[in-house]
Design a protein around this motif. Structure first.
Motif, PDB file in Angstrom:
ATOM      1  N   HIS A  31      70.988   7.161  -5.875  1.00 34.20           N
ATOM      2  CA  HIS A  31      71.179   7.742  -4.536  1.00 34.20           C
ATOM      3  C   HIS A  31      72.647   8.079  -4.272  1.00 34.20           C
ATOM      4  O   HIS A  31      72.998   8.683  -3.275  1.00 34.20           O
ATOM      5  N   ASN A  32      73.502   7.628  -5.199  1.00 35.34           N
ATOM      6  CA  ASN A  32      74.941   7.870  -5.164  1.00 35.34           C
ATOM      7  C   ASN A  32      75.744   6.868  -4.329  1.00 35.34           C
ATOM      8  O   ASN A  32      76.945   6.765  -4.492  1.00 35.34           O
ATOM      9  N   GLY A  65      62.860  11.325   6.220  1.00 34.78           N
ATOM     10  CA  GLY A  65      63.479  11.850   5.005  1.00 34.78           C
ATOM     11  C   GLY A  65      64.801  11.150   4.694  1.00 34.78           C
ATOM     12  O   GLY A  65      65.423  11.424   3.686  1.00 34.78           O
ATOM     13  N   CYS A  67      66.876   8.394   3.358  1.00 33.09           N
ATOM     14  CA  CYS A  67      66.979   7.242   2.446  1.00 33.09           C
ATOM     15  C   CYS A  67      65.635   6.722   1.934  1.00 33.09           C
ATOM     16  O   CYS A  67      65.434   6.563   0.726  1.00 33.09           O
ATOM     17  N   PRO A  69      62.624   7.710   1.222  1.00 30.75           N
ATOM     18  CA  PRO A  69      61.916   8.288   0.076  1.00 30.75           C
ATOM     19  C   PRO A  69      62.509   7.821  -1.262  1.00 30.75           C
ATOM     20  O   PRO A  69      61.781   7.678  -2.243  1.00 30.75           O
ATOM     21  N   ASP A  70      63.818   7.582  -1.284  1.00 34.45           N
ATOM     22  CA  ASP A  70      64.437   7.164  -2.546  1.00 34.45           C
ATOM     23  C   ASP A  70      64.055   5.738  -2.915  1.00 34.45           C
ATOM     24  O   ASP A  70      63.895   5.415  -4.097  1.00 34.45           O
TER      25      ASP A  70
ATOM     26  N   GLN B  73      66.384  15.504  -9.422  1.00 32.91           N
ATOM     27  CA  GLN B  73      66.713  14.107  -9.101  1.00 32.91           C
ATOM     28  C   GLN B  73      67.114  13.308 -10.339  1.00 32.91           C
ATOM     29  O   GLN B  73      67.902  12.380 -10.263  1.00 32.91           O
ATOM     30  N   PRO B  77      73.176  14.276  -8.897  1.00 34.96           N
ATOM     31  CA  PRO B  77      73.245  13.236  -7.852  1.00 34.96           C
ATOM     32  C   PRO B  77      72.377  13.576  -6.636  1.00 34.96           C
ATOM     33  O   PRO B  77      72.322  12.796  -5.698  1.00 34.96           O
ATOM     34  N   THR B  79      69.224  13.901  -4.371  1.00 35.38           N
ATOM     35  CA  THR B  79      67.878  13.362  -4.217  1.00 35.38           C
ATOM     36  C   THR B  79      67.317  13.761  -2.853  1.00 35.38           C
ATOM     37  O   THR B  79      68.045  14.240  -1.979  1.00 35.38           O
ATOM     38  N   ILE B  80      66.006  13.546  -2.692  1.00 33.55           N
ATOM     39  CA  ILE B  80      65.370  13.795  -1.397  1.00 33.55           C
ATOM     40  C   ILE B  80      65.949  12.861  -0.336  1.00 33.55           C
ATOM     41  O   ILE B  80      66.252  13.267   0.776  1.00 33.55           O
ATOM     42  N   GLY B  81      66.140  11.598  -0.708  1.00 40.46           N
ATOM     43  CA  GLY B  81      66.569  10.600   0.263  1.00 40.46           C
ATOM     44  C   GLY B  81      68.026  10.702   0.670  1.00 40.46           C
ATOM     45  O   GLY B  81      68.400  10.266   1.756  1.00 40.46           O
ATOM     46  N   ASN B  82      68.890  11.246  -0.198  1.00 42.10           N
ATOM     47  CA  ASN B  82      70.284  11.396   0.240  1.00 42.10           C
ATOM     48  C   ASN B  82      70.546  12.771   0.861  1.00 42.10           C
ATOM     49  O   ASN B  82      71.656  13.031   1.337  1.00 42.10           O
ATOM     50  N   TRP B  84      70.755  15.768  -0.362  1.00 45.89           N
ATOM     51  CA  TRP B  84      71.443  16.836  -1.097  1.00 45.89           C
ATOM     52  C   TRP B  84      70.458  17.729  -1.850  1.00 45.89           C
ATOM     53  O   TRP B  84      70.835  18.748  -2.404  1.00 45.89           O
TER      54      TRP B  84
END
Lengths: 217, 217
Positions: A31-32, A65, A67, A69-70, B73, B77, B79-82, B84
């Motif tokens: 997630h970085n 959406g 965080c 989902p990750d 993903q 870096p 992702t759906i959750g972050n 970007w």
């Protein structure tokens, strides 16, 4: 983790088979950064997994959406790309794991009624102070200490119309750009219908979405 | 991989820093199986990364929810959750990596004009035969041999209104269920507005979305 991580007087709750610190490392890789929403999300996913009967093929719904989902993608086989995870933008930290055939499942959510008074997690979740004034070390410490204590959960049943495999249907060639697209999208593909978030730049080769029939061409 | 993987008479194209076979293992771990769309997606993402200037902070758009988001993903870096990675459902195997500040980027798409005649990849992409009659070993072999040869690409610019950080805005307490939600969603939270894909089951505790004000309660 600041000074907290060096103390032996407490221990963080594990997230499934991972130590809290291990999960933080995983969060940074995927997630970085170890976002608070992803860390609480880890506990949420594991709580739902714990309550789903073993052997059930489950799918997932994330109600935000942000965080969450990750956490699902890191801890379950459900991803956005394989279609077993759906994200709906309902603005709450809630998620559901459910039997893909019967729809029966478990909803888990972050329950503000269970937040300790004057906790940093309350400040963060309710945005009581601007981000810059929040104490992220203390917030992470609280999340690891509280674990699933700040969650609530209960059974739900996904409605029949939302169950079943997604399907692209028949594939046809777009008369606009010559590319393949799902026939159900219309007489030309969605890109040739003007559905792009971007415009082509000089040097864009012919083909793809830059064609005579394209409204932006 | 069938008989093909034991031959030394050819070599598969790498996907960035990964061997094709390594990427297949990663695909199984993350996506649960090495879907053809994910394998071609790997080449697509790496092609876009190759063309983005080094040091640019980029975000991503996937033009289909099928497989492609997972390639993004796994290899970036984003992702759906972050936030970007954005998925838009335009039904084509296309993706964009773009500079998050200027919007300038690269679109890469699977180009059917570059597919060899009578190839299994053509059969798969255009659904010329039902899935059950497709040769998945041959398809995977072709994908690894062709790599980025079946892709096209060109510069695009994401429109200004689609740039910038997403924001939840102000957080308030829902008078319906007592949970926190973004004020911009309305007078009560979206769950209390009836936006759920599921119904509560007997045994669902009070709180969350099962309240007196909820249309399903």
């Amino acid at each position: 983790m600041g000074a907290h991580s060096h103390s032996d007087s407490f221990s963080y709750r594990p997230i499934g088979k991972y130590d809290f610190e291990e999960f933080i490392d995983m969060a940074i890789r995927f997630h970085n950064y170890p976002a608070p929403g992803l860390l609480v999300g880890g506990y949420m996913v594991e709580e739902a997994k714990r309550q789903i009967p073993r052997g059930v093929l489950y799918e997932a719904i994330a109600e935000t959406g942000w965080c969450l989902p990750d956490a699902v993608q890191m801890l379950t086989p459900c991803t956005i790309g394989n279609g077993w995870l759906r994200v709906v933008h309902h603005g709450v930290y809630g998620l559901v794991l459910y039997d893909k055939f019967t729809g029966e499942g478990i909803r888990v959510w972050l329950d503000i009624a269970k937040f300790p008074k004057d906790s940093e997690i309350r400040t963060w979740y309710l945005k009581l102070r601007p981000k810059i004034e929040q104490d992220s070390d203390r917030l992470r410490h609280e999340i690891g200490m509280l674990g699933s204590d700040i969650l609530s959960s209960g059974p739900v049943k996904v409605r029949k119309q939302h169950l079943g495999k997604r399907s692209k249907g028949r594939i046809v060639i777009c008369p606009g750009c010559g590319e393949a697209y799902p026939a159900k999208d219309g007489n030309v593909c969605k890109i040739c219908q003007g559905n792009t978030l971007y415009e082509p730049m000089p040097g864009m080769p012919k083909g793809g979405f830059l064609t005579g029939s394209h409204p932006e061409a």
